[in-house]
Design a protein around this motif. Structure first.
Motif, PDB file in Angstrom:
ATOM      1  N   GLY A 127       0.788  -1.220   0.000  1.00 20.37           N
ATOM      2  CA  GLY A 127       0.000   0.000   0.000  1.00 20.37           C
ATOM      3  C   GLY A 127       0.820   1.268   0.000  1.00 20.37           C
ATOM      4  N   ALA A 128       2.031   1.227   0.574  1.00 23.51           N
ATOM      5  CA  ALA A 128       2.831   2.448   0.695  1.00 23.51           C
ATOM      6  C   ALA A 128       4.196   2.317   0.044  1.00 23.51           C
ATOM      7  CB  ALA A 128       2.997   2.806   2.180  1.00 23.51           C
ATOM      8  N   VAL A 129       4.934   1.261   0.397  1.00 16.44           N
ATOM      9  CA  VAL A 129       6.323   1.127  -0.060  1.00 16.44           C
ATOM     10  C   VAL A 129       6.391   0.712  -1.530  1.00 16.44           C
ATOM     11  CG1 VAL A 129       8.523  -0.034   0.410  1.00 16.44           C
ATOM     12  CG2 VAL A 129       6.982   0.544   2.295  1.00 16.44           C
ATOM     13  N   HIS A 130       5.404  -0.037  -1.980  1.00 18.26           N
ATOM     14  CA  HIS A 130       5.361  -0.486  -3.385  1.00 18.26           C
ATOM     15  C   HIS A 130       3.978  -0.148  -3.946  1.00 18.26           C
ATOM     16  CE1 HIS A 130       6.499  -2.638  -6.913  1.00 18.26           C
ATOM     17  NE2 HIS A 130       5.815  -3.738  -6.666  1.00 18.26           N
ATOM     18  N   HIS A 131       3.522   1.065  -3.658  1.00 19.68           N
ATOM     19  CA  HIS A 131       2.170   1.516  -3.976  1.00 19.68           C
ATOM     20  C   HIS A 131       1.911   1.464  -5.478  1.00 19.68           C
ATOM     21  CE1 HIS A 131      -1.481   3.899  -3.616  1.00 19.68           C
ATOM     22  NE2 HIS A 131      -1.025   4.726  -4.523  1.00 19.68           N
ATOM     23  N   GLN A 132       0.914   0.664  -5.871  1.00 22.25           N
ATOM     24  CA  GLN A 132       0.518   0.539  -7.280  1.00 22.25           C
ATOM     25  C   GLN A 132       1.707   0.256  -8.190  1.00 22.25           C
ATOM     26  OE1 GLN A 132      -1.869   3.934  -8.374  1.00 22.25           O
ATOM     27  NE2 GLN A 132      -3.526   3.373  -6.991  1.00 22.25           N
ATOM     28  N   GLY A 133       2.659  -0.528  -7.662  1.00 27.75           N
ATOM     29  CA  GLY A 133       3.810  -0.920  -8.462  1.00 27.75           C
ATOM     30  C   GLY A 133       4.944   0.077  -8.484  1.00 27.75           C
ATOM     31  N   ASP A 134       4.806   1.205  -7.794  1.00 30.99           N
ATOM     32  CA  ASP A 134       5.875   2.205  -7.796  1.00 30.99           C
ATOM     33  C   ASP A 134       7.076   1.721  -6.990  1.00 30.99           C
ATOM     34  OD1 ASP A 134       4.434   3.952  -9.348  1.00 30.99           O
ATOM     35  OD2 ASP A 134       3.628   5.086  -7.657  1.00 30.99           O
ATOM     36  N   VAL A 135       8.237   2.238  -7.364  1.00 31.10           N
ATOM     37  CA  VAL A 135       9.480   1.930  -6.652  1.00 31.10           C
ATOM     38  C   VAL A 135      10.090   3.244  -6.187  1.00 31.10           C
ATOM     39  CG1 VAL A 135      11.811   0.978  -6.837  1.00 31.10           C
ATOM     40  CG2 VAL A 135       9.898  -0.193  -7.943  1.00 31.10           C
ATOM     41  N   TYR A 136      10.210   3.378  -4.864  1.00 23.86           N
ATOM     42  CA  TYR A 136      10.796   4.576  -4.267  1.00 23.86           C
ATOM     43  C   TYR A 136      12.191   4.232  -3.750  1.00 23.86           C
ATOM     44  CZ  TYR A 136       5.759   5.526  -4.059  1.00 23.86           C
ATOM     45  OH  TYR A 136       4.430   5.670  -4.365  1.00 23.86           O
ATOM     46  N   ALA A 137      12.876   5.250  -3.246  1.00 22.89           N
ATOM     47  CA  ALA A 137      14.184   4.999  -2.642  1.00 22.89           C
ATOM     48  C   ALA A 137      14.050   4.036  -1.469  1.00 22.89           C
ATOM     49  CB  ALA A 137      14.799   6.324  -2.186  1.00 22.89           C
ATOM     50  N   CYS A 138      12.975   4.175  -0.684  1.00 26.57           N
ATOM     51  CA  CYS A 138      12.794   3.259   0.447  1.00 26.57           C
ATOM     52  C   CYS A 138      12.497   1.839  -0.029  1.00 26.57           C
ATOM     53  CB  CYS A 138      11.697   3.769   1.374  1.00 26.57           C
ATOM     54  SG  CYS A 138      10.030   3.750   0.670  1.00 26.57           S
ATOM     55  N   THR A 139      11.870   1.690  -1.192  1.00 26.47           N
ATOM     56  CA  THR A 139      11.629   0.358  -1.755  1.00 26.47           C
ATOM     57  C   THR A 139      12.958  -0.318  -2.061  1.00 26.47           C
ATOM     58  OG1 THR A 139       9.764   1.427  -2.897  1.00 26.47           O
ATOM     59  CG2 THR A 139      10.164  -0.892  -3.383  1.00 26.47           C
ATOM     60  N   LEU A 140      13.851   0.450  -2.656  1.00 26.11           N
ATOM     61  CA  LEU A 140      15.184  -0.091  -2.955  1.00 26.11           C
ATOM     62  C   LEU A 140      15.911  -0.487  -1.681  1.00 26.11           C
ATOM     63  CD1 LEU A 140      16.246   2.541  -5.658  1.00 26.11           C
ATOM     64  CD2 LEU A 140      15.588   0.163  -6.070  1.00 26.11           C
ATOM     65  N   ALA A 141      15.774   0.338  -0.653  1.00 25.30           N
ATOM     66  CA  ALA A 141      16.470   0.055   0.605  1.00 25.30           C
ATOM     67  C   ALA A 141      15.933  -1.200   1.284  1.00 25.30           C
ATOM     68  CB  ALA A 141      16.345   1.254   1.540  1.00 25.30           C
TER      69      ALA A 141
END
Length: 748
Positions: A47-61
């Motif tokens: 819901g937040a870290v990989h929201h709708q398939g998005d990749v953020y810096a925190c996702t990478l971490a």
């Protein structure tokens, strides 16, 4: 575990809902001994870290810590974490995607690339997971390898070797699915994989595995399918009915006692309804919006009432468990959907397969067939009479989900539902309690069977609509249903008029009056002009513009019968350049025929600030025909406007006022190619011109449209409730245009 997690500056990063300082807690929650905490943590990751398939810096971490979790056998439910890693690292950006990336998307694209590299670099751990003690992990690992590992030949070898020793039926199906994924991603291996799948489909393997092999063949190598694929699949379905797979007979028996939620990326998802005409569809015409039509299926009989899960993952799990309950082989539906997607434009074979499914004694296979029939008819043109008749037969089924699914499918078919008309009429007559549906929020709406029967223009829907008009709150979609019934609904005019006269002109006036005005407009019920005029004069401030527009359109539809409104209309046109003035001018023309009075107002409307107001003025001028020929230069100037829909409306109006097609047709044909959603409007104009007037280029375009098997507005991953109706309308207009000028020409 989680060594170094405190050294990451999580607070400096963000996810979909703000600072990422809560991510360590989510990661630790994935390892919790509490199933509810694990579920909540996974929900937070999606819901937040990989929201709708998005990749953020925190996702990478997160990636290194997620890998720690999946290799620790003490962590429960690791299959869900494998699927999360597969989703994070499995986004492909091909060359076309890279060409379309703008400056605002550069960072996101870079994150996708880094995620793919990071997860791929660690994908070797999934090899060991193929033999994990947890079946949930073994289900997820094959697709992870197929999606992420850089040595597809090695992956394929392992998939084949593992199939020979894997005892779990669901895992075996996942191995076959993964082979299909490898074939799609690595085309040099396709022939080899197709040969293996063909042998799995043809040899003495269990029917579920054979069906899975055929489904993957359809996806990656449809040319390798057996020539009698429908007969083969029908035979496998009969075997599955008579000899259910023991391993799947108890859905939800694994993974901590809960049915597994659909895993991200596990085959093609069902299409999502789209609320509007997205993807380049026509901007909404000026005037009141139309309420969205919603529906849901009733709770099946015998299902114990329980508290709703608090997380999205939990809700998906609950829905999956509910859908699987009572099914001997719940994965059959997914395999058949995959097969249908792979068969693609082989409409005759897909229709034959669905026809066989609809004749099955297994109600679950019929439920699946009804739903898949909707997807087929919505996307592809074909001969569906027998299929629709069989869908109609399901309306009398004892299983409520089956009957309800059938009524929803027929509701979307409009005229194509004709073979099921008697079945619809019988259901409507038998269930007065289902004529109107109440919702927890929002106004009531008509039941699916009533809407479907109305959309056929079948007078047997009239009693249901009459009853709906007597309710304290009139269903929001009654007016539209009356519009499809046409003259058959004329007996309802009196009730519409009476209810409109009772509407209080307060802030809720639009919601209460709109369905009534829509019905009166459709019936051209001029005797209701006094009641409509009352609404026009007393429209409140809240949504008053929408209400006045609906009232003006009703008066315009009444024609000379609304003569009592002429003074009010003349007063409204004294404010040229406004939307109300344009609508009033169009109504005045229909009621009084005073071209001299309305022309200056409509000319002023062509210069309005908003494109939709210009469109309204152009369309109104077109209805004046030759009486508005003086506006041809102004309409001609709009042919190069940046707004495509305005160009189209101006081109149509230019032909209607001048009678000359030479300037208009190239604009219309260019728009036809640029935006598929404009085609119905363009085809309507070409039909009025006739083939001779439209010219050879138009004839070529019309013939090409009729030769296409795919519906012009079909889209992957979504649909609109009127898509089939709009496409069938387009086909009818194309045929009319090619037959000659059988429609109305320019007004003279």
């Amino acid at each position: 575990m989680f060594a170094g997690i405190d050294e990451v500056d999580w607070a400096s990063m963000e996810h979909a809902y703000g600072p990422a300082d809560d991510v360590p807690g989510l990661l630790q929650g994935l390892a919790s001994a509490d199933p509810a905490e694990r579920e909540g943590a996974l929900d937070g990751m999606y819901g937040a870290v990989h929201h709708q398939g998005d990749v953020y810096a925190c996702t990478l971490a997160c990636i290194p810590f997620l890998f720690e979790l999946v290799v620790d056998p003490a962590v429960p439910d690791r299959g869900g974490i494998v699927e999360l890693l597969t989703s994070i690292g499995g986004i492909d950006l091909d060359e076309d995607d890279e060409d379309e990336i703008d400056e605002d998307e550069i960072e996101g694209a870079a994150n996708y690339a880094m995620a793919a590299a990071a997860v791929t670099a660690g994908a070797g751990v999934f090899f060991a997971l193929m033999a994990d003690d947890d079946p949930g992990v073994r289900v997820s690992a094959p697709l992870a390898l197929a999606t992420l590992h850089g040595h597809p030949a090695r992956v394929l070898t392992l998939l084949r070797d593992r199939l020979a020793v894997e005892p779990d039926e669901e895992v075996r199906l996942a191995l076959v699915e993964a082979a299909g994924r490898v074939a799609l991603r690595h085309r040099p291996l396709t022939d080899q994989i197709a040969d293996w799948l063909s042998r799995l489909a043809a040899e003495a393997y269990p029917p579920g595995l054979r069906l899975a092999a055929l489904a993957q063949l359809a996806r990656c190598a449809p040319q390798a399918l057996p020539g009698d694929v429908v007969r083969v699949v029908a035979g496998l379905l009969r075997q599955l009915r008579s000899s259910p797979v023991a391993a799947a007979a108890e859905p939800g028996a694994r993974r901590g006692g809960g049915a597994r939620a659909p895993r991200p990326g596990a085959g093609p998802p069902p299409p999502r309804p789209r609320g509007g005409r997205g993807g380049g569809a026509a901007p909404a015409a000026p005037g009141p919006p139309r309420a969205a039509e919603a529906h849901s299926e009733p709770e099946p009989a015998g299902v114990e009432e329980r508290a709703a899960p608090a997380t999205l993952v939990g809700q998906l799990r609950a829905l999956s468990a509910e859908e699987s309950a009572g099914r001997a082989a719940p994965w059959t539906a997914d395999l058949l959907r995959t097969l249908h997607v792979g068969l693609d434009d082989r409409v005759a074979e897909r229709t034959a397969l669905l026809t066989d499914q609809l004749c099955s004694p297994d109600r679950w296979q019929r439920i699946d067939a009804v739903r898949m029939s909707s997807g087929l008819i919505r996307a592809w043109r074909g001969s569906y009479g027998e299929l629709v008749r069989l869908v109609g037969e399901q309306l009398g089924a004892a299983e409520p989900r089956l009957a309800e699914a059938a009524s929803h499918v027929l509701e979307e078919l409009f005229g194509l539902a004709a073979p099921a008309a008697d079945a619809l009429a019988a259901r409507v007559a038998a269930e007065p309690g289902a004529w109107v549906k109440e919702w927890a929020s929002g106004p009531p709406g008509l039941g699916s069977a009533v809407k479907a029967l109305s959309r056929l223009g079948d007078a047997r829907a009239v009693p249901a609509l009459a009853a709906a008009l007597e309710r304290p709150e009139v269903p929001h979609d009654v007016g539209f249903a009356i519009g499809y019934l046409g003259s058959a609904a004329r007996p309802l005019a009196g009730a519409l008029r009476r209810r409109l006269g009772e509407v209080g002109l307060d802030e809720g006036a639009y919601d209460r009056a709109s369905p009534l005005l829509t019905g009166l407009t459709a019936l051209r019920a001029g005797e209701a002009a006094p009641e409509v005029l009352r609404v026009l004069r007393g429209a409140p401030e809240y949504r008053g513009e929408w209400l006045r527009t609906a009232a003006l359109r009703a008066l315009g539809s009444f024609g000379p019968a609304a003569h009592c409104a002429v003074p009010e209309l003349r007063a409204l046109i004294r404010r040229p350049g406004t939307a109300a003035a344009t609508e009033a001018a169009e109504a005045l023309w229909a009621v009084d025929g005073d071209a001299d009075a309305v022309l200056p107002v409509l000319i002023e409307g062509l210069q309005a600030e908003h494109a939709h107001e210009r469109r309204s003025a152009a369309s109104a001028l077109g209805r004046l025909g030759a009486r508005a020929e003086v506006t041809a230069p102004r309409l001609r100037a709009l042919l190069g406007h940046e707004e495509l829909w305005l160009r189209v409306d101006a081109a149509i109006a230019l032909w209607e006022v001048s009678g000359r097609a030479r300037e208009s047709v190239p604009v219309l044909l260019a728009a036809w190619e640029q935006n598929r959603h404009v085609r119905v409007r363009v085809a309507g104009c070409l039909a009025r011109m006739g083939a001779a007037g439209a010219g050879s280029d138009a004839v070529h375009v019309l013939r090409a449209e009729l030769a296409s098997v795919r519906r012009h507005n079909a889209m992957d991953g979504g649909y609109g409730s009127h898509d089939t109706y709009e496409d069938e309308k387009l086909l009818a207009l194309c045929r009319r245009a090619l037959m000659g000028n059988s429609g109305k020409g320019p007004t003279t």
